[in-house]
Design a protein around this motif. Structure first.
Motif, PDB file in Angstrom:
ATOM      1  N   MET A   1      -6.009   6.627  -3.798  1.00 29.82           N
ATOM      2  CA  MET A   1      -6.466   6.416  -2.421  1.00 29.82           C
ATOM      3  C   MET A   1      -6.198   7.650  -1.567  1.00 29.82           C
ATOM      4  O   MET A   1      -7.053   8.094  -0.815  1.00 29.82           O
ATOM      5  N   SER A   2      -4.994   8.218  -1.726  1.00 31.40           N
ATOM      6  CA  SER A   2      -4.703   9.405  -0.915  1.00 31.40           C
ATOM      7  C   SER A   2      -5.613  10.556  -1.340  1.00 31.40           C
ATOM      8  O   SER A   2      -5.848  11.490  -0.583  1.00 31.40           O
ATOM      9  N   ARG A   3      -6.170  10.457  -2.555  1.00 41.16           N
ATOM     10  CA  ARG A   3      -7.058  11.516  -3.014  1.00 41.16           C
ATOM     11  C   ARG A   3      -8.404  11.450  -2.299  1.00 41.16           C
ATOM     12  O   ARG A   3      -8.985  12.454  -1.926  1.00 41.16           O
ATOM     13  N   TRP A   4      -8.906  10.230  -2.116  1.00 41.35           N
ATOM     14  CA  TRP A   4     -10.264  10.090  -1.588  1.00 41.35           C
ATOM     15  C   TRP A   4     -10.315   9.849  -0.082  1.00 41.35           C
ATOM     16  O   TRP A   4     -11.295  10.137   0.568  1.00 41.35           O
ATOM     17  N   PHE A   5      -9.276   9.227   0.445  1.00 39.55           N
ATOM     18  CA  PHE A   5      -9.334   8.836   1.861  1.00 39.55           C
ATOM     19  C   PHE A   5      -8.106   9.354   2.595  1.00 39.55           C
ATOM     20  O   PHE A   5      -7.336   8.583   3.161  1.00 39.55           O
ATOM     21  N   GLN A   6      -7.945  10.669   2.549  1.00 42.87           N
ATOM     22  CA  GLN A   6      -6.744  11.277   3.086  1.00 42.87           C
ATOM     23  C   GLN A   6      -6.503  10.912   4.553  1.00 42.87           C
ATOM     24  O   GLN A   6      -5.421  10.526   4.936  1.00 42.87           O
ATOM     25  N   GLU A   7      -7.571  11.030   5.328  1.00 45.16           N
ATOM     26  CA  GLU A   7      -7.432  10.843   6.774  1.00 45.16           C
ATOM     27  C   GLU A   7      -7.009   9.403   7.082  1.00 45.16           C
ATOM     28  O   GLU A   7      -6.012   9.148   7.749  1.00 45.16           O
ATOM     29  N   GLU A   8      -7.750   8.442   6.519  1.00 47.58           N
ATOM     30  CA  GLU A   8      -7.463   7.034   6.795  1.00 47.58           C
ATOM     31  C   GLU A   8      -6.087   6.641   6.266  1.00 47.58           C
ATOM     32  O   GLU A   8      -5.385   5.840   6.877  1.00 47.58           O
ATOM     33  N   ALA A   9      -5.735   7.218   5.115  1.00 50.91           N
ATOM     34  CA  ALA A   9      -4.501   6.789   4.450  1.00 50.91           C
ATOM     35  C   ALA A   9      -3.254   7.157   5.243  1.00 50.91           C
ATOM     36  O   ALA A   9      -2.184   6.636   4.984  1.00 50.91           O
ATOM     37  N   LYS A  10      -3.399   8.040   6.227  1.00 48.76           N
ATOM     38  CA  LYS A  10      -2.241   8.410   7.042  1.00 48.76           C
ATOM     39  C   LYS A  10      -1.776   7.242   7.900  1.00 48.76           C
ATOM     40  O   LYS A  10      -0.644   7.207   8.353  1.00 48.76           O
ATOM     41  N   HIS A  11      -2.696   6.295   8.148  1.00 50.93           N
ATOM     42  CA  HIS A  11      -2.377   5.240   9.109  1.00 50.93           C
ATOM     43  C   HIS A  11      -1.747   4.007   8.491  1.00 50.93           C
ATOM     44  O   HIS A  11      -1.366   3.093   9.183  1.00 50.93           O
ATOM     45  N   PHE A  12      -1.704   3.945   7.181  1.00 50.60           N
ATOM     46  CA  PHE A  12      -1.058   2.777   6.585  1.00 50.60           C
ATOM     47  C   PHE A  12      -0.463   3.152   5.244  1.00 50.60           C
ATOM     48  O   PHE A  12      -0.739   4.216   4.701  1.00 50.60           O
ATOM     49  N   LYS A  13       0.377   2.267   4.714  1.00 49.79           N
ATOM     50  CA  LYS A  13       0.937   2.534   3.395  1.00 49.79           C
ATOM     51  C   LYS A  13       0.457   1.469   2.411  1.00 49.79           C
ATOM     52  O   LYS A  13       0.069   0.368   2.800  1.00 49.79           O
ATOM     53  N   VAL A  14       0.493   1.830   1.149  1.00 47.38           N
ATOM     54  CA  VAL A  14       0.058   0.922   0.102  1.00 47.38           C
ATOM     55  C   VAL A  14       1.281   0.539  -0.720  1.00 47.38           C
ATOM     56  O   VAL A  14       2.049   1.407  -1.127  1.00 47.38           O
ATOM     57  N   ILE A  15       1.491  -0.754  -0.917  1.00 51.29           N
ATOM     58  CA  ILE A  15       2.674  -1.170  -1.669  1.00 51.29           C
ATOM     59  C   ILE A  15       2.278  -2.119  -2.793  1.00 51.29           C
ATOM     60  O   ILE A  15       1.204  -2.720  -2.775  1.00 51.29           O
ATOM     61  N   SER A  16       3.166  -2.233  -3.736  1.00 52.17           N
ATOM     62  CA  SER A  16       2.948  -3.171  -4.836  1.00 52.17           C
ATOM     63  C   SER A  16       3.745  -4.431  -4.539  1.00 52.17           C
ATOM     64  O   SER A  16       4.629  -4.455  -3.682  1.00 52.17           O
ATOM     65  N   VAL A  17       3.434  -5.477  -5.281  1.00 47.95           N
ATOM     66  CA  VAL A  17       4.147  -6.742  -5.077  1.00 47.95           C
ATOM     67  C   VAL A  17       5.643  -6.575  -5.337  1.00 47.95           C
ATOM     68  O   VAL A  17       6.462  -7.242  -4.718  1.00 47.95           O
ATOM     69  N   ILE A  18       5.985  -5.665  -6.256  1.00 41.93           N
ATOM     70  CA  ILE A  18       7.409  -5.471  -6.571  1.00 41.93           C
ATOM     71  C   ILE A  18       8.136  -4.840  -5.389  1.00 41.93           C
ATOM     72  O   ILE A  18       9.211  -5.278  -4.998  1.00 41.93           O
ATOM     73  N   ASP A  19       7.490  -3.820  -4.770  1.00 38.26           N
ATOM     74  CA  ASP A  19       8.086  -3.200  -3.574  1.00 38.26           C
ATOM     75  C   ASP A  19       8.387  -4.261  -2.526  1.00 38.26           C
ATOM     76  O   ASP A  19       9.454  -4.283  -1.909  1.00 38.26           O
ATOM     77  N   LEU A  20       7.413  -5.138  -2.317  1.00 40.91           N
ATOM     78  CA  LEU A  20       7.525  -6.131  -1.247  1.00 40.91           C
ATOM     79  C   LEU A  20       8.670  -7.111  -1.533  1.00 40.91           C
ATOM     80  O   LEU A  20       9.480  -7.410  -0.647  1.00 40.91           O
ATOM     81  N   LEU A  21       8.747  -7.599  -2.756  1.00 38.42           N
ATOM     82  CA  LEU A  21       9.795  -8.576  -3.084  1.00 38.42           C
ATOM     83  C   LEU A  21      11.177  -7.947  -2.976  1.00 38.42           C
ATOM     84  O   LEU A  21      12.113  -8.574  -2.461  1.00 38.42           O
ATOM     85  N   VAL A  22      11.309  -6.707  -3.458  1.00 41.47           N
ATOM     86  CA  VAL A  22      12.604  -6.028  -3.345  1.00 41.47           C
ATOM     87  C   VAL A  22      12.992  -5.893  -1.883  1.00 41.47           C
ATOM     88  O   VAL A  22      14.128  -6.168  -1.476  1.00 41.47           O
ATOM     89  N   ASP A  23      12.027  -5.522  -1.060  1.00 43.35           N
ATOM     90  CA  ASP A  23      12.272  -5.344   0.368  1.00 43.35           C
ATOM     91  C   ASP A  23      12.755  -6.658   1.000  1.00 43.35           C
ATOM     92  O   ASP A  23      13.760  -6.692   1.705  1.00 43.35           O
ATOM     93  N   TYR A  24      12.042  -7.741   0.720  1.00 36.42           N
ATOM     94  CA  TYR A  24      12.416  -9.047   1.287  1.00 36.42           C
ATOM     95  C   TYR A  24      13.834  -9.451   0.874  1.00 36.42           C
ATOM     96  O   TYR A  24      14.621  -9.920   1.678  1.00 36.42           O
ATOM     97  N   LEU A  25      14.115  -9.271  -0.417  1.00 35.49           N
ATOM     98  CA  LEU A  25      15.416  -9.717  -0.923  1.00 35.49           C
ATOM     99  C   LEU A  25      16.548  -8.846  -0.394  1.00 35.49           C
ATOM    100  O   LEU A  25      17.602  -9.336   0.009  1.00 35.49           O
ATOM    101  N   GLN A  26      16.314  -7.533  -0.360  1.00 36.21           N
ATOM    102  CA  GLN A  26      17.379  -6.630   0.083  1.00 36.21           C
ATOM    103  C   GLN A  26      17.692  -6.800   1.559  1.00 36.21           C
ATOM    104  O   GLN A  26      18.836  -6.709   1.983  1.00 36.21           O
ATOM    105  N   LYS A  27      16.639  -7.033   2.355  1.00 42.73           N
ATOM    106  CA  LYS A  27      16.862  -7.185   3.791  1.00 42.73           C
ATOM    107  C   LYS A  27      17.275  -8.603   4.145  1.00 42.73           C
ATOM    108  O   LYS A  27      17.473  -8.906   5.313  1.00 42.73           O
ATOM    109  N   GLY A  28      17.321  -9.454   3.151  1.00 41.06           N
ATOM    110  CA  GLY A  28      17.718 -10.835   3.425  1.00 41.06           C
ATOM    111  C   GLY A  28      16.641 -11.653   4.110  1.00 41.06           C
ATOM    112  O   GLY A  28      16.922 -12.695   4.701  1.00 41.06           O
TER     113      GLY A  28
END
Lengths: 166, 308
Positions: A1-28
């Motif tokens: 995505m950062s390869r094809w849509f550099q400009e747009e990609a600056k405004h948001f991040k892309v995460i995987s389901v694993i990133d999200l679950l780790v984040d939820y669990l770590q932050k309580g």
């Protein structure tokens, strides 16, 4: 995505389901009850989250999903080989959408053997193809006696916050 | 320039092959060595030999190479041409490191779970490309039976990028001959926003039905947030979830509820699985990613969640 849509990609991040679950669990933000899954549990590394992600993005998800699984199911065992050496379930590369069923089942024989040798009662994975392959092909064709859950299914089934709280 | 083999030339002339070698080594027959025990000689030298030995040139099958008849160090650029005539696939192996780095050790073939299927393995695939059997390889079903799992690449001591190579093989096949429903799914996703072509109305009705189930299961205030502008998290799906097992989506919805997440599902272009990856089609892949980016921009979300 950062390869094809550099400009747009600056405004948001892309995460995987694993990133999200780790984040939820770590932050309580969510809490899980580890007593609901007392049986021996293992984790299957999907090729695209492990080996191929490591190659393409320089980061493979090996430890994070295991950490999540252990939060919910403390009786944990690894298969061998695992992580970057893990055997493919046999259903990657879009083969579900092709007529090559025989080859798909044949390929899965290695995973089936690993699963059987692990003696685990549950296998957790984070890929739809892998899960479907284990449920609908490997368990039937190789007489495996175990249950399969998505990583997020395991987490949802272990959630402490009762429905009323939400 | 004429390509000769020592043995063949010796047979034609009725001399021993060592004689020909002696001529070459002694400078009597100016020749330049090429790959594969072959030599290049000039037409003039060849014509002289034919005269001396009384041979009818037209009776011989000869391989000619275009080029200057002058024997010199400039021959090196000729050698490159010769290598290309060997048929190394420039389309499949654009970078010399790819196929040429392969030492044919066979580690990949040993690691590949489907070695032997159709009599193929990763090493053979690489050799086919290096040796110019590109069309055979593209026509073979084997690269599609491979799951791109990467076991081969993991063990390769020369770091040949076998997975990317096999994906490129797939990409070179005529789109009409892509096996199964992969190509249909790619076109469907570009046109209708998901691989299975589920219409927007059906999708919304399904989400609302699942929302009712959530309320019955003890989440009384639950509503599926469809197209909610400004939500933090934009969620994408594997179209299989919507098609075959919609109840599985509820796992995520329960987690989002517990975490108090601000999330939304787009009503269109919610497919998070890009089959362009599997068909080796970068253009289609880009188009599908573009649809997701458009959703992010339209709804002003900050985080894009991929389904697996």
């Amino acid at each position: 995505m950062s390869r094809w849509f550099q400009e747009e990609a600056k405004h948001f991040k892309v995460i995987s389901v694993i990133d999200l679950l780790v984040d939820y669990l770590q932050k309580g933000r969510i809490r899980v009850d580890s007593s609901r899954h007392p049986e021996l549990t293992t984790y299957h590394d999907p090729c695209n989250y492990g080996r191929n992600s490591l190659k393409a993005f320089g980061q493979g998800y090996f430890e994070e999903p295991r950490w999540i699984v252990r939060q919910c199911a403390p009786q944990f065992v690894d298969m061998f080989p695992d992580r970057e050496g893990s055997y493919c379930c046999g259903a990657g590369g879009g083969i579900w959408a092709t007529p090559f069923k025989e080859e798909r089942v044949y390929h899965g024989r290695l995973k089936a053997r690993q699963l059987k040798q692990s003696r685990a009662r549950w296998v957790i994975t984070s890929c739809h193809n892998c899960r479907d392959q284990i449920v609908s092909s490997l368990c039937k064709e190789y007489d495996l006696d175990l249950g399969v859950k998505y990583l997020w299914e395991l987490v949802a089934d272990s959630l402490v916050t009762g429905p009323a709280v939400s | 320039m004429i390509v000769i083999r020592v043995g063949e030339l010796a047979d034609h002339l009725g001399v021993h092959r060592n004689t020909v070698r002696n001529w070459i080594n002694g400078g009597k027959l100016p020749a330049r060595q090429m790959a594969g025990k072959r030599y290049l000689i000039t037409e003039n030298d060849f014509a002289r030999l034919c005269r001396e030995f009384g041979i009818d040139r037209s009776s011989l099958k000869l391989k000619y190479l275009p080029g200057s008849p002058v024997m010199s160090r400039e021959m090196t650029c000729q050698e490159k041409d010769v290598a290309e005539i060997g048929g190394r696939s420039a389309r499949l192996l654009p970078d010399a490191d790819w196929g040429d780095a392969c030492v044919t050790c066979g580690s990949c073939a040993g690691a590949c779970p489907i070695s032997g299927v159709d009599g193929m393995d990763p090493r053979k695939a690489i050799r086919m490309a290096v040796l110019g059997r590109e069309e055979d390889l593209i026509a073979s079903q084997w690269p599609w039976k491979c799951t791109l799992c990467g076991k081969c690449e993991e063990v390769c001591p020369m770091n040949v990028e076998i997975v990317a190579f096999l994906r490129r093989v797939r990409g070179l096949r005529d789109r009409k001959k892509v096996p199964g429903s992969l190509q249909k799914g790619v076109l469907m996703c570009l046109e209708k926003g998901n691989n299975l072509g589920i219409p927007r109305e059906d999708f919304i009705a399904l989400l609302q039905e699942m929302g009712r189930e959530m309320r019955d299961e003890g989440y009384p205030d639950f509503e599926v947030p469809i197209d909610r502008p400004g939500a933090n998290l934009l969620v994408t799906l594997n179209s299989k979830e919507a098609f075959a097992e919609p109840a599985a989506m509820k796992s995520w919805w329960k987690i989002f509820s517990a975490a108090g997440e601000s999330w939304t599902l787009p009503s269109q272009c919610w497919e998070g699985v890009n089959w362009g990856l599997y068909t080796g089609d970068d253009e289609a892949m880009k188009g599908i990613v573009g649809n997701l980016v458009a959703n992010m921009v339209r709804l002003g979300c900050r985080t894009l969640l991929l389904p697996e």
